[in-house]
Design a protein around this motif. Structure first.
Motif, short mmCIF file in Angstrom:
data_model
loop_
_atom_site.label_atom_id
_atom_site.label_comp_id
_atom_site.label_asym_id
_atom_site.label_seq_id
_atom_site.Cartn_x
_atom_site.Cartn_y
_atom_site.Cartn_z
N ALA A 170 16.19 4.80 -10.59
CA ALA A 170 15.07 4.40 -10.67
C ALA A 170 13.90 5.64 -10.11
CB ALA A 170 15.12 3.00 -10.07
N VAL A 171 13.92 6.70 -9.11
CA VAL A 171 13.50 6.69 -8.30
C VAL A 171 12.87 8.06 -9.08
CG1 VAL A 171 13.20 8.76 -6.43
CG2 VAL A 171 14.20 6.22 -6.18
N LEU A 172 13.38 8.59 -10.39
CA LEU A 172 12.79 9.65 -11.30
C LEU A 172 12.14 9.00 -11.75
CD1 LEU A 172 15.73 11.38 -11.64
CD2 LEU A 172 14.23 11.88 -10.11
N SER A 173 12.90 7.81 -12.63
CA SER A 173 11.29 7.07 -13.85
C SER A 173 10.49 6.13 -13.71
CB SER A 173 12.22 6.24 -14.24
OG SER A 173 13.50 4.86 -13.85
N VAL A 174 10.15 5.51 -12.23
CA VAL A 174 9.61 5.09 -12.03
C VAL A 174 7.96 4.83 -12.46
CG1 VAL A 174 9.90 3.48 -10.79
CG2 VAL A 174 9.07 5.28 -9.85
N ALA A 175 7.43 6.32 -12.07
CA ALA A 175 6.00 6.84 -12.85
C ALA A 175 5.43 7.30 -13.99
CB ALA A 175 5.83 8.46 -11.37
N MET A 201 10.06 -11.89 -15.75
CA MET A 201 10.37 -10.45 -16.21
C MET A 201 10.26 -9.30 -15.49
SD MET A 201 8.47 -8.61 -19.62
CE MET A 201 8.50 -6.42 -19.36
N LEU A 202 8.89 -9.92 -14.07
CA LEU A 202 8.64 -8.62 -13.24
C LEU A 202 10.21 -8.83 -12.15
CD1 LEU A 202 4.77 -8.94 -12.37
CD2 LEU A 202 6.40 -7.72 -13.94
N THR A 203 11.06 -9.87 -11.88
CA THR A 203 12.05 -9.98 -11.20
C THR A 203 13.02 -9.56 -12.03
OG1 THR A 203 10.73 -11.99 -10.07
CG2 THR A 203 13.62 -11.64 -9.91
N ARG A 204 13.05 -9.87 -12.99
CA ARG A 204 14.14 -9.04 -13.61
C ARG A 204 13.99 -7.43 -13.36
NH1 ARG A 204 17.06 -11.85 -18.03
NH2 ARG A 204 17.22 -10.10 -19.07
N ASN A 205 12.58 -7.61 -13.67
CA ASN A 205 12.40 -5.58 -14.04
C ASN A 205 12.98 -4.99 -12.17
OD1 ASN A 205 11.12 -3.07 -14.53
ND2 ASN A 205 10.13 -3.93 -15.12
N ARG A 206 12.53 -5.82 -11.45
CA ARG A 206 13.72 -5.28 -10.25
C ARG A 206 14.71 -4.95 -9.41
NH1 ARG A 206 14.47 -7.67 -4.88
NH2 ARG A 206 14.33 -6.49 -3.44
N LEU A 207 15.46 -6.24 -10.25
CA LEU A 207 16.97 -6.41 -10.09
C LEU A 207 17.87 -4.92 -10.84
CD1 LEU A 207 17.58 -9.95 -10.24
CD2 LEU A 207 17.62 -8.14 -8.23
N VAL A 224 1.97 -4.42 -13.45
CA VAL A 224 2.89 -3.57 -13.88
C VAL A 224 2.99 -2.24 -12.74
CG1 VAL A 224 3.30 -1.60 -15.40
CG2 VAL A 224 2.98 -4.00 -16.32
N ASP A 225 1.82 -2.51 -12.29
CA ASP A 225 1.44 -0.92 -11.17
C ASP A 225 2.22 -1.35 -9.87
OD1 ASP A 225 0.64 0.19 -13.04
OD2 ASP A 225 -1.35 1.29 -12.26
N PHE A 226 2.38 -2.70 -9.92
CA PHE A 226 3.21 -3.05 -8.96
C PHE A 226 3.97 -3.29 -8.83
CE2 PHE A 226 5.07 -7.65 -7.68
CZ PHE A 226 4.78 -7.22 -5.97
N VAL A 227 4.46 -3.46 -9.81
CA VAL A 227 5.97 -4.07 -9.73
C VAL A 227 6.89 -2.38 -9.77
CG1 VAL A 227 6.46 -3.66 -12.58
CG2 VAL A 227 8.27 -5.38 -10.95
N LEU A 228 5.93 -1.35 -10.51
CA LEU A 228 6.96 -0.10 -10.88
C LEU A 228 6.75 0.33 -9.24
CD1 LEU A 228 5.81 1.19 -14.34
CD2 LEU A 228 7.83 0.33 -13.32
N SER A 229 5.44 0.71 -8.60
CA SER A 229 5.57 1.06 -7.18
C SER A 229 6.41 0.28 -6.30
CB SER A 229 3.89 1.16 -6.78
OG SER A 229 3.60 -0.35 -6.37
N VAL A 244 0.92 -1.36 -0.24
CA VAL A 244 -0.69 0.20 -0.09
C VAL A 244 0.83 1.26 0.28
CG1 VAL A 244 0.07 0.71 2.45
CG2 VAL A 244 -2.44 1.16 0.81
N LEU A 245 2.01 1.37 1.03
CA LEU A 245 2.86 2.72 0.73
C LEU A 245 3.41 2.81 -0.46
CD1 LEU A 245 4.25 2.88 4.30
CD2 LEU A 245 2.94 3.87 3.47
N SER A 246 4.31 1.68 -1.10
CA SER A 246 4.61 1.54 -2.65
C SER A 246 3.23 1.94 -3.88
CB SER A 246 4.98 0.70 -3.12
OG SER A 246 4.29 -0.72 -3.20
N TRP A 247 2.47 1.53 -3.50
CA TRP A 247 1.23 2.03 -4.42
C TRP A 247 1.46 3.15 -4.62
CZ3 TRP A 247 -0.96 -2.22 -7.63
CH2 TRP A 247 -1.41 -1.33 -8.27
#
Lengths: 247, 247
Positions: B116-121, B101-107, B158-163, A161-164
């Motif tokens: 990452a902080v600047l681009s996730v949104a 794919m989502l795990t790689r995205n996180r790594l 997508v929103d889950f892994v990005l956030s 919830v925080l990250s979302w």
DNA sequence: CGAACAAGTCAATGGCGTTGACAAAAGTGT
DNA sequence: ACACTTTTGTCAACGCCATTGACTTGTTCG
């Protein structure tokens, strides 16, 4: 320990416990002014100059109450965080309690995105935060999880919830042009994706704009809670089994 | 649209397709410099003046390749997206494809927290992003979802892994003092919570520090995919039912 | 009453994104 | 090869930002 700003590091050493100086300026009044400013003019309005103008005070007067802008924003966030639990009543079913609480959390944070962006990654360790943690852990205990299992799901739900909220809030703090550009991306550019190279995108394009932020969050939360509930049931079943074989 | 920056809106009208001007400055070189700068000095280092200094070029020269800072940040974001897919091979089962794919995205994101902080949104709407979207939608189609259902789960994942990456990255970019302070909160202040007011926290406190970031993410992703898989099975079953009754 | 100090003001600093005017290099047509 | 147009890097400047140091004024306590 941002607190109200009354404490160490504030310009002019420690403060007496009076109710404001000769302009009646208090940390509380400043935080209220910030919230009003955020609600009225958006996240970009939260500058010392504009806060000062809004309160009829020199911008640098704020430094008598907060060490820097970060502390000011955290104080605003603290005020908001308390509101999540202000009139919260745990439900009689643990799942409803979790769903209600996390949904409220999101609504409060998204009402003030600027503060949310700066505070989601921080742990305030104040009373309001602890109360929220206690409620979540209590709900998971009610679900049947022992503490060592409950902490795992607690971390998943809280970080979720925080990250979302952080992502949604960050999106809301984007400039108007950037935001509308991103929005158009879904309905226009993805709709024009060549069907030979991106067949699935082409098929899905008409439905992409139909997803709302509220529905998206609700579905994500539902998926998570579905799995948690399923595991709670499975856990309870194996416990029952162990009891049965033990007898 | 935004592309590499070569296009509309850039200072000095349209650009020829040469390999850099008299300083060999290209959008690619600029983006690489930005990532290097971010990795080395953190997100606050991404200013036109410092980028220019790092590349040995006047800060305003960047405006010949990017209309404004927003466009530059988008280009950096897309470079990261591209790295996620660089040597990615879809698996033979849709769930494994999504998980991989989502795990790689996180790594990839966590390897460059500042960027990452600047681009996730941001939605970059460039080639790399589209390729990733296509893969996810393809996996969901393989799972049996029709496009109007698939888009819902696509947005959730997508929103889950990005956030989630945004939150973890934001935490990594905190100053050392702030981070250790937040870490101590879990092991010290929560452990010292009064058991009469916070019984569940007291019971769970010993287990709180046992949760790792990797395990936490893996569990969250597992919970989500469990639910998605369950719904795919249920969806396939109802379709089969409809076919059976139709015959 | 007067010393101590809190709280608001003022001027200034350095950094930020961004713009307009300018100069030099690189391509283009003859 | 020559004049031309266009690109691309440079320079100076603008207005905004957070923040600081030195001051003044008001309050409070011994």
């Amino acid at each position: 320990m941002a607190g109200t700003g009354t404490g160490t590091g504030v310009r002019g050493a420690r403060r007496r416990n009076t109710a404001g100086g000769r302009s009646g300026l208090t940390p509380e009044r400043i935080v209220e002014g910030c919230i009003a400013l955020l609600d009225e003019h958006g996240p970009d309005a939260l500058t010392f100059r504009r806060i000062g103008g809004h309160l009829g005070v020199d911008p640098t007067a704020l430094y008598r109450h907060f060490r820097d802008k970060d502390e000011l924003v955290l104080a605003v966030a603290d005020r908001l965080h308390g509101r999540v639990l202000d009139d919260f009543e745990p439900s009689d079913h643990w799942r409803a309690t979790l769903q209600d609480m996390l949904t409220r959390n999101r609504l409060v944070y998204l009402a003030h995105p600027e503060a949310a962006v700066l505070s989601v990654a921080r742990t305030t360790r104040r009373a309001a935060e602890m109360a929220g943690v206690e409620i979540i852990l209590g709900a998971l205990a009610e679900a049947g999880f022992p503490p060592d299992e409950a902490v795992k799901y607690y971390r998943v739900l809280v970080d979720f919830v925080l990250s979302w909220c952080g992502l949604e809030a960050a999106y809301l703090t984007l400039s108007q042009e950037a935001r509308s550009g991103d929005e158009n991306a879904w309905s226009r550019e993805y709709a024009g994706a060549p069907a030979d190279r991106y067949p699935h995108i082409a098929a899905a394009a008409p439905f992409l704009p139909t997803v709302t932020e509220e529905g998206n969050f609700a579905l994500a939360l539902e998926l998570l809670l579905d799995s948690v509930e399923l595991r709670a049931q499975r856990y309870a079943a194996t416990i029952g089994e162990q009891r049965a074989t033990a007898e």
